[in-house]
Design an enzyme around this catalytic site. Structure first.
Site, short mmCIF file in Angstrom:
data_model
loop_
_atom_site.label_atom_id
_atom_site.label_comp_id
_atom_site.label_asym_id
_atom_site.label_seq_id
_atom_site.Cartn_x
_atom_site.Cartn_y
_atom_site.Cartn_z
N TYR A 164 44.06 40.02 39.22
CA TYR A 164 42.72 40.07 39.83
C TYR A 164 42.75 39.23 41.10
CZ TYR A 164 41.09 42.34 35.57
OH TYR A 164 40.91 43.23 34.54
N ASP A 205 45.78 46.78 44.52
CA ASP A 205 45.63 45.36 44.84
C ASP A 205 44.17 45.06 45.18
OD1 ASP A 205 47.68 42.94 45.90
OD2 ASP A 205 45.63 42.88 46.65
N SER A 250 48.57 45.23 49.65
CA SER A 250 49.70 46.14 49.75
C SER A 250 49.54 47.12 50.91
CB SER A 250 49.87 46.91 48.44
OG SER A 250 48.69 47.62 48.13
N GLY A 304 53.11 47.10 41.01
CA GLY A 304 52.23 45.94 41.13
C GLY A 304 51.71 45.46 39.79
N LEU A 359 46.58 36.59 38.40
CA LEU A 359 47.16 37.19 39.60
C LEU A 359 46.75 38.64 39.81
CD1 LEU A 359 49.08 37.06 42.03
CD2 LEU A 359 50.95 37.64 40.50
N ARG A 382 53.80 48.96 48.56
CA ARG A 382 52.70 49.55 47.78
C ARG A 382 53.24 50.50 46.71
NH1 ARG A 382 47.71 52.55 50.70
NH2 ARG A 382 49.28 54.10 51.27
N GLY A 403 48.59 50.92 44.71
CA GLY A 403 47.57 50.61 45.70
C GLY A 403 46.28 49.99 45.16
N CYS A 456 43.00 51.09 33.41
CA CYS A 456 42.80 52.09 34.47
C CYS A 456 44.10 52.88 34.62
CB CYS A 456 42.47 51.36 35.77
SG CYS A 456 42.55 52.37 37.23
C1 LIG Z 1 40.18 49.79 38.97
C2 LIG Z 1 41.14 48.70 38.58
C3 LIG Z 1 41.42 48.48 37.24
C4 LIG Z 1 42.32 47.48 36.85
N1 LIG Z 1 42.59 47.30 35.52
C5 LIG Z 1 43.51 46.38 35.15
C6 LIG Z 1 43.88 46.20 33.78
O1 LIG Z 1 43.35 46.86 32.89
N2 LIG Z 1 44.82 45.27 33.48
C7 LIG Z 1 45.44 44.54 34.44
O2 LIG Z 1 46.33 43.73 34.13
N3 LIG Z 1 45.11 44.69 35.74
C8 LIG Z 1 44.18 45.59 36.11
N4 LIG Z 1 43.89 45.74 37.44
C9 LIG Z 1 44.63 44.95 38.43
C10 LIG Z 1 45.98 45.61 38.74
O3 LIG Z 1 46.87 45.41 37.66
C11 LIG Z 1 46.58 45.00 39.99
O4 LIG Z 1 45.75 45.29 41.08
C12 LIG Z 1 48.00 45.52 40.24
O5 LIG Z 1 48.61 44.70 41.19
C13 LIG Z 1 47.98 46.95 40.70
O6 LIG Z 1 49.27 47.45 40.88
P1 LIG Z 1 49.47 48.67 41.90
O7 LIG Z 1 50.91 48.99 41.96
O8 LIG Z 1 48.52 49.75 41.55
O9 LIG Z 1 48.94 48.02 43.25
P2 LIG Z 1 49.58 47.78 44.69
O10 LIG Z 1 48.39 47.51 45.54
O11 LIG Z 1 50.47 48.87 45.09
O12 LIG Z 1 50.42 46.46 44.52
C14 LIG Z 1 49.87 45.23 44.11
C15 LIG Z 1 50.79 44.07 44.50
O13 LIG Z 1 52.11 44.29 44.01
C16 LIG Z 1 53.05 44.43 45.08
N5 LIG Z 1 53.95 45.54 44.76
C17 LIG Z 1 53.58 46.83 44.50
N6 LIG Z 1 54.66 47.57 44.22
C18 LIG Z 1 55.74 46.76 44.31
C19 LIG Z 1 57.14 46.96 44.14
N7 LIG Z 1 57.63 48.17 43.83
N8 LIG Z 1 57.97 45.92 44.32
C20 LIG Z 1 57.49 44.70 44.65
N9 LIG Z 1 56.16 44.44 44.82
C21 LIG Z 1 55.29 45.46 44.65
C22 LIG Z 1 52.20 44.73 46.30
O14 LIG Z 1 52.84 44.39 47.49
C23 LIG Z 1 50.95 43.91 46.01
O15 LIG Z 1 51.21 42.56 46.31
C24 LIG Z 1 42.96 46.70 37.84
C25 LIG Z 1 42.67 46.91 39.19
C26 LIG Z 1 41.76 47.90 39.57
C27 LIG Z 1 41.46 48.11 41.03
#
Ligand SMILES: Cc1cc2nc3c(=O)[nH]c(=O)nc-3n(C[C@H](O)[C@H](O)[C@H](O)COP(=O)(O)OP(=O)(O)OC[C@H]3O[C@@H](n4cnc5c(N)ncnc54)[C@H](O)[C@@H]3O)c2cc1C
Ligand SMILES: *[C@@H]1O[C@H](CO)[C@@H](O)[C@H](O)[C@H]1NC(C)=O
Ligand SMILES: *[C@@H]1O[C@H](CO)[C@@H](O)[C@H](O)[C@H]1NC(C)=O
Ligand SMILES: *[C@@H]1O[C@H](CO)[C@@H](O)[C@H](O)[C@H]1NC(C)=O
Ligand SMILES: *[C@@H]1O[C@H](CO)[C@@H](O)[C@H](O)[C@H]1NC(C)=O
Ligand SMILES: *[C@@H]1O[C@H](CO)[C@@H](O)[C@H](O)[C@H]1NC(C)=O
Ligand SMILES: *[C@@H]1O[C@H](CO)[C@@H](O)[C@H](O)[C@H]1NC(C)=O
Ligand SMILES: *[C@@H]1O[C@H](CO)[C@@H](O)[C@H](O)[C@H]1NC(C)=O
Ligand SMILES: *[C@@H]1O[C@H](CO)[C@@H](O)[C@H](O)[C@H]1NC(C)=O
Ligand SMILES: *[C@@H]1O[C@H](CO)[C@@H](O)[C@H](O)[C@H]1NC(C)=O
Length: 537
Positions: free
Chosen positions: A479, A117, A122, A185, A477, A112, A115, A178
């Site tokens: 989403y 996802d 995650s 991720g 992916l 994660r 967070g 966001c």
């Molecule tokens: C409110 C909201 C707004 C959003 N807006 C956008 C947007 O404007 N544009 C867009 O493209 N997407 C958007 N998204 C989608 C977002 O990009 C994805 O959910 C993304 O995966 C989030 O990354 P995270 O690190 O915050 O999430 P996490 O939940 O931490 O990780 C997502 C995925 O990546 C994996 N991962 C995380 N960190 C690592 C790491 N260091 N090494 C290997 N794998 C890892 C996790 O295991 C999981 O499979 C949005 C999502 C939400 C909930």
């Protein structure tokens, strides 16, 4: 034995039985976890004792740490599956140790960063697992002379935007809207935002990375090989290893940009404006990005409902240049000078994230102080030809009927159409007019409410079938959507569904992802519900 003693004995037996049954404590005293914790301590750098990084359900702050980065109440309710332990890595030896020790003791990990996802993958799973939480790895190191930066996977994109702008207000980076998304991720899944028509996705601007592989080695672009470097830019990082940091190429923007919002109601002329938007939004000057978002609202007549279409725009330039451009290419929008605001690019990131004008850019460093108490489900689609006015009207009707579903339409074109579909695992390039994000959210808790809203979300997705891409019906992916297929690790029937989601997310690139996976992780240690499988797993 008197009755009171018997009763208290019974009670303590009962408590014991309950705690054994409870999902959090079922494994907390089992040997694999004990061995894992011991092994992690042994493998941690002496300057960074593992005891400062490990939380099990016995630590009073376990739930606080767990929910610090859970962004969907569906997966953070008391009944949601909990990890055996959380490793809040403080040093790369904790990442290396978590991988090595989990592998040696037969435990699965979930990685994660921010967070967000959309299916909580995650931080939830239906098998026993450990969370490797990267939020402490959040440094951003900008090299202003070279126009590059190293950004760690736990840094939010808000922090990235802030740190870049502090050094030079004319430099920027193309990624999401966001501000609390984690780069771990977000980047590994593609990463799009309002700069994509001009500069492409985040992955199109990544030039190096550090990843910890299944053997606990730290690799950079050179030592990981071009095929793995290709895979982690859009193929999802968590199938291949743990990304520690990315090296990115910054992009130049004008010192001031123009932003605007214009709302059209269905009660007025929205259908014509939306129809025109479909025709031109992907063909506009690449300095101009106009998103359309749709929401069911109360009509002016009491008891009626209608749809508001909000057009949110950004132009990399000033108002005086934007107005004639809009006048020739999109007069139907009716944009007025008074709708427009000129602000530095970094302030525009706050505007897009719904902060009021005038907000100090330190808000980009905000992290949620409270756990998120709403539930949501997202799905995505790609549109390749304009939807007719008649069909638009039937979509509005259905949307109003079922209510609770919002849509965001994001135009492609520009740089998105200049990059080939196999350049990165993300295949949705030329030929796409726009990306649809569907969002259903609700405040009520419980399974009944969840089933109701998930059902609505599915019904709308089914309704949209004739208007969107098919064979395959493509999906984005980032989403993440478990409805398009998943390999539940606990499912003993072992039917491989990876083709189903793999083709939708990656199209022809899926096979190459499978071959990279087979090379770097043939035993499939880095697996989760929608991971890339190796051949013959
Ligand atoms: C409110 C909201 C707004 C959003 N807006 C956008 C947007 O404007 N544009 C867009 O493209 N997407 C958007 N998204 C989608 C977002 O990009 C994805 O959910 C993304 O995966 C989030 O990354 P995270 O690190 O915050 O999430 P996490 O939940 O931490 O990780 C997502 C995925 O990546 C994996 N991962 C995380 N960190 C690592 C790491 N260091 N090494 C290997 N794998 C890892 C996790 O295991 C999981 O499979 C949005 C999502 C939400 C909930
Ligand atoms: C950890 O190290 C100690 C002392 O070196 C050793 O006795 C123990 O077996 C090790 N445990 C694991 C799980 O590696
Ligand atoms: C969690 O509890 C264990 C056992 O009491 C302790 O050793 C560890 O330091 C605690 N974790 C943190 C991060 O404080
Ligand atoms: C710019 O990059 C080069 C090559 O990577 C490096 O040698 C140099 O130190 C960098 N410049 C600065 C100011 O860091
Ligand atoms: C900031 O970046 C812009 C765009 O790359 C460049 O033209 C300008 O010289 C930089 N300004 C400073 C003070 O470094
Ligand atoms: C919409 O109308 C309903 C009654 O028809 C009312 O209960 C509700 O508060 C209204 N919502 C808003 C946002 O005005
Ligand atoms: C828009 O175009 C019309 C006709 O082409 C012209 O009369 C008008 O001045 C233009 N307005 C702006 C703001 O450019
Ligand atoms: C932009 O950010 C600066 C720095 O925080 C702030 O002082 C200013 O008010 C912001 N401007 C606008 C128009 O939001
Ligand atoms: C789900 O939706 C379908 C069709 O819209 C409906 O027939 C069914 O009863 C719904 N089920 C639930 C659990 O809401
Ligand atoms: C297991 O997989 C099979 C085949 O894909 C599927 O039909 C079934 O619903 C799955 N079971 C669970 C519990 O997920």
């Amino acid at each position: 034995m008197d009755t009171i003693t018997t009763f208290s004995l019974l009670l303590s037996t009962l408590t014991l039985a309950l705690s054994v049954l409870g999902s959090t404590s079922e494994y907390s005293s089992s040997p694999p976890l004990e061995n894992f914790l011991q092994c992690l301590s042994n493998n941690s750098s002496p300057s960074y004792p593992a005891s400062n990084a490990i939380y099990t359900p016995k630590n009073s702050s376990f739930l606080t740490i767990l929910h610090m980065h859970t962004h969907n109440n569906r997966f953070s309710s008391p009944t949601a599956p909990k990890p055996l332990a959380i490793v809040t890595s403080l040093h790369e030896s904790h990442v290396q140790g978590t991988i090595t020790c989990a592998k040696n003791h037969g435990l699965q990990i979930r990685i994660r960063s921010g967070g967000h996802d959309c299916e909580g993958l995650s931080y939830v799973s239906d098998v026993p697992f450990i969370i490797l939480d990267m939020f402490h790895h959040d440094s951003v190191d900008v090299d202003i002379e070279n126009g590059t930066a190293w950004v760690e996977s736990g840094a939010t994109i808000g922090k990235l935007y802030y740190t870049i702008a502090k050094k030079n207000n004319s430099l920027a980076f193309p990624s999401g809207v966001c501000t609390t998304l984690g780069t771990g991720g977000h980047f590994s899944g593609g990463g799009y935002g309002n700069l994509m028509r001009k500069f492409g996705l985040s992955i199109d601007n990544i030039i190096d990375a550090n990843i910890v592989d299944v053997n606990g080695n730290i690799l950079d672009r050179k030592s990981m090989g071009e095929d793995l470097f290709w895979a982690i830019r859009g193929g999802g990082g968590a199938s291949f290893g743990v990304i520690l940091k990315w090296k990115i190429k910054l992009v130049s923007v004008t010192p001031q940009v123009t932003v605007f919002k214009v709302i059209h109601s269905l009660e007025k002329d929205a259908t014509n404006v939306v129809y025109k938007w479909q025709e031109i939004a992907s063909k506009l000057d690449e300095n101009l990005f106009i998103r359309a978002s749709f929401e069911v609202v109360n009509g002016t007549q009491k008891g009626t409902k209608t749809i508001n279409v909000k057009f949110i725009g950004m132009f990399l330039g000033l108002i005086d240049k934007l107005m004639p451009l809009m006048n020739t290419s999109f007069p139907q929008l009716g944009l007025k000078k008074s709708d427009c605001i000129e602000i530095p690019w970094v302030n525009s990131t706050l505007y897009w994230a719904n902060y009021p004008i005038g907000t100090k850019i330190e808000a980009l460093l905000d992290v949620p102080k409270e756990p998120i108490f709403y539930n949501f489900k997202t799905m995505s689609d790609y549109v390749k030809k304009p939807i007719s006015k008649t069909h638009l009207e039937s979509i509005w009707k259905f949307m109003i009927k079922i209510d609770h579903v919002k849509m965001e339409w994001n135009p492609y074109g520009g740089m998105m159409h200049e990059i080939s579909a196999s350049e990165t695992p993300f295949p949705h390039r030329k030929g796409n007019l726009f990306l649809i994000e569907y969002l259903t959210s609700w405040g009520e808790n419980g399974v009944e409410a969840e089933n109701h809203y998930l059902n609505i979300s599915k019904a709308f997705y089914e309704f949209m079938t004739p208007y969107v891409s098919n064979s395959p019906r493509e999906a984005f992916l980032n989403y993440r959507d478990l409805n398009i297929g998943a390999n539940y690790p606990s499912n003993t029937t072992k039917i491989d569904l990876s083709q189903s989601y793999g083709i939708k997310y990656f199209w022809g690139n899926f096979q190459k992802l499978v071959s990279v996976k087979s090379r770097v992780d043939p035993q499939n240690f880095f697996r989760y519900e929608q991971s890339i499988p190796p051949l013959l797993h």
